[in-house]
Design a protein around this motif. Structure first.
Motif, short mmCIF file in Angstrom:
data_model
loop_
_atom_site.label_atom_id
_atom_site.label_comp_id
_atom_site.label_asym_id
_atom_site.label_seq_id
_atom_site.Cartn_x
_atom_site.Cartn_y
_atom_site.Cartn_z
N ALA A 178 0.82 -1.22 0.00
CA ALA A 178 0.00 0.00 0.00
C ALA A 178 0.85 1.27 0.00
CB ALA A 178 -0.95 0.01 1.19
N ARG A 179 1.98 1.24 0.68
CA ARG A 179 2.82 2.44 0.79
C ARG A 179 3.37 2.90 -0.55
NH1 ARG A 179 8.44 0.25 3.52
NH2 ARG A 179 8.70 -1.59 2.21
N ASP A 180 3.38 2.00 -1.55
CA ASP A 180 3.93 2.33 -2.86
C ASP A 180 2.86 2.52 -3.93
OD1 ASP A 180 6.66 2.18 -2.04
OD2 ASP A 180 6.47 0.00 -2.02
N MET A 181 1.59 2.52 -3.54
CA MET A 181 0.51 2.62 -4.51
C MET A 181 -0.15 3.99 -4.48
SD MET A 181 -1.29 -1.13 -4.33
CE MET A 181 -2.24 -0.76 -5.82
N GLU A 182 -0.72 4.36 -5.61
CA GLU A 182 -1.41 5.64 -5.73
C GLU A 182 -2.83 5.49 -5.18
OE1 GLU A 182 -1.25 9.73 -6.82
OE2 GLU A 182 0.33 8.20 -6.80
N PHE A 183 -3.19 6.35 -4.24
CA PHE A 183 -4.52 6.37 -3.65
C PHE A 183 -5.37 7.44 -4.33
CE2 PHE A 183 -2.37 4.02 -0.48
CZ PHE A 183 -3.24 3.56 0.49
N SER A 184 -6.65 7.19 -4.45
CA SER A 184 -7.57 8.26 -4.79
C SER A 184 -7.86 9.04 -3.50
CB SER A 184 -8.87 7.70 -5.37
OG SER A 184 -9.55 6.91 -4.41
N TYR A 185 -8.37 10.26 -3.64
CA TYR A 185 -8.64 11.02 -2.42
C TYR A 185 -9.85 11.92 -2.61
CZ TYR A 185 -6.77 15.40 -4.33
OH TYR A 185 -6.56 16.53 -5.07
N GLU A 186 -10.43 12.26 -1.46
CA GLU A 186 -11.53 13.22 -1.41
C GLU A 186 -11.25 14.19 -0.27
OE1 GLU A 186 -16.40 13.46 -0.77
OE2 GLU A 186 -15.35 11.54 -0.60
N LYS A 187 -11.14 15.46 -0.61
CA LYS A 187 -10.96 16.47 0.42
C LYS A 187 -12.33 16.84 0.96
CE LYS A 187 -8.11 20.54 1.31
NZ LYS A 187 -7.19 21.54 0.71
N LEU A 188 -12.64 16.35 2.17
CA LEU A 188 -13.98 16.50 2.71
C LEU A 188 -14.28 17.95 3.09
CD1 LEU A 188 -13.92 13.28 4.91
CD2 LEU A 188 -14.76 13.55 2.57
N ASN A 189 -13.27 18.65 3.58
CA ASN A 189 -13.35 20.08 3.88
C ASN A 189 -11.92 20.56 4.08
OD1 ASN A 189 -12.75 19.57 6.76
ND2 ASN A 189 -14.82 18.70 6.78
N THR A 190 -11.73 21.76 4.58
CA THR A 190 -10.36 22.30 4.71
C THR A 190 -9.54 21.57 5.76
OG1 THR A 190 -11.13 23.98 6.28
CG2 THR A 190 -11.04 24.61 3.95
N THR A 191 -10.22 20.84 6.66
CA THR A 191 -9.50 20.20 7.77
C THR A 191 -9.58 18.68 7.75
OG1 THR A 191 -11.44 20.33 9.24
CG2 THR A 191 -9.91 22.20 9.27
N GLU A 192 -10.15 18.08 6.71
CA GLU A 192 -10.34 16.63 6.70
C GLU A 192 -10.19 16.08 5.28
OE1 GLU A 192 -13.43 13.44 8.77
OE2 GLU A 192 -14.01 15.54 8.49
N ILE A 193 -9.49 14.95 5.17
CA ILE A 193 -9.26 14.34 3.86
C ILE A 193 -9.30 12.83 4.00
CG2 ILE A 193 -6.73 14.31 4.08
CD1 ILE A 193 -6.63 15.16 1.10
N ALA A 194 -9.79 12.15 2.97
CA ALA A 194 -9.88 10.69 2.98
C ALA A 194 -9.21 10.14 1.72
CB ALA A 194 -11.33 10.24 3.04
N PHE A 195 -8.33 9.15 1.91
CA PHE A 195 -7.65 8.47 0.82
C PHE A 195 -8.16 7.04 0.73
CE2 PHE A 195 -4.75 11.75 2.25
CZ PHE A 195 -4.25 12.29 1.07
N LYS A 196 -8.33 6.54 -0.50
CA LYS A 196 -8.89 5.21 -0.67
C LYS A 196 -8.03 4.38 -1.62
CE LYS A 196 -13.74 6.46 0.18
NZ LYS A 196 -13.84 5.67 1.43
N LEU A 197 -7.97 3.08 -1.30
CA LEU A 197 -7.27 2.11 -2.13
C LEU A 197 -8.10 0.83 -2.16
CD1 LEU A 197 -4.56 1.46 -3.67
CD2 LEU A 197 -3.79 0.41 -1.53
#
Length: 289
Positions: free
Chosen positions: A76-95
């Motif tokens: 996982a550490r070497d793979m590209e994650f998709s992401y969603e910036k939920l707001n200015t203070t929170e972000i989620a990355f998915k694999l």
């Protein structure tokens, strides 16, 4: 690609490769609490360890009669994650699993890393879901590297770790990336472990019975430091590359193979198991000051 979240206290940067936390900068102090990533010593900052923590013996394991190969700490550490910036203070990355991951890890999965700022604290949450109709076996862990010293002034030995609930530390030794049964116990004065480079010359200190849930990184030169909070992680590692000015505080759900392990994944110590449709979550938190 680098993406950021921020509030009035901190600015935090991540790479979409590995969903890796790379910088935590104080907005007023301009102190960066994270390691610089100097490749001369160790070119990472805070890799996620998934779907294994540590190494398999010979980088090989067996599952349902077949052999598979995974390198230390997984992919996982070497793979590209998709992401969603939920707001200015929170972000989620998915694999998610794909054809390549299934070749050496025959499990479908959904992995989410969610980072959230609240005041001067950053929380990292790991969420794992099993979308298949078969059980999912996995391990996961953190590997954040914190700068010591935090400023250009001072040296590594000015810094120390303070534990909230341990008067002594009993750790397992690592040889050729595998865990020995042999242990060493360090007696602590006032629950304090002074940092020195020699502590890590033989690899990480690996704990199976750490009592503490809070570890503070402090120093003798100034007020700046951090409190690292973690719960629900049965294993813990403390590590630094040889003579590098950082210390990794590593909460783990999983551990490297023991030297005498039979390499059967179903028998591996520390593996988590999710049934079809189930989800799992753990988190750790950094409070900076």
């Amino acid at each position: 690609m680098i993406v950021s979240i921020k509030n009035e206290h901190l600015v935090v940067d991540f790479s979409t490769k590995g969903a890796e936390l790379q910088r935590i900068m104080g907005t007023d102090s301009e102190v960066n609490y994270m390691w610089s990533g100097d490749a001369k010593f160790w070119g990472k900052f805070s890799p996620v360890l998934f779907p294994i923590v540590g190494a398999f013996k010979d980088n090989t394991y067996f599952y349902q009669g077949k052999s598979y190969h995974l390198s230390r700490h997984g992919f996982a550490r070497d793979m590209e994650f998709s992401y969603e910036k939920l707001n200015t203070t929170e972000i989620a990355f998915k694999l998610r699993h794909n054809e390549e991951t299934l070749k050496n890890y025959p499990f479908e999965f959904e992995l989410t890393l969610k980072y959230r700022l609240q005041g001067a604290s950053l929380q990292c949450a790991y969420q794992v879901s099993n979308p298949s109709n078969q059980p999912l076996l996995f391990s996961i862990g953190g590997h954040p590297a914190f700068a010591a010293p935090l400023h250009n002034e001072g040296v590594y030995t000015d810094y120390y770790l303070q534990f909230d609930n341990d008067d002594e530390l009993t750790f397992h030794h690592i040889v050729d990336n595998l865990v020995l049964d042999e242990t060493t116990t360090l007696k602590l004065s006032d629950k304090i472990l002074p940092l020195k480079h020699e502590l890590f010359y033989e690899d990480a200190l690996v704990f199976k019975s750490l009592k503490s849930k809070h570890i503070r990184l402090l120093n003798n030169k100034n007020y700046n430091g951090l409190n690292f909070h973690f719960e629900g992680f049965p294993y813990f590692g403390i590590w630094a590359a040889k003579d590098a000015n950082f210390v990794c505080l590593e909460p783990w759900c999983g551990i490297a193979d023991g030297v005498n392990h039979n390499q059967q994944l179903a028998d591996k110590e520390g593996m988590e198991k999710l049934q079809s449709g189930e989800s799992w979550e753990r988190s750790w938190e950094i409070c900076c000051f």
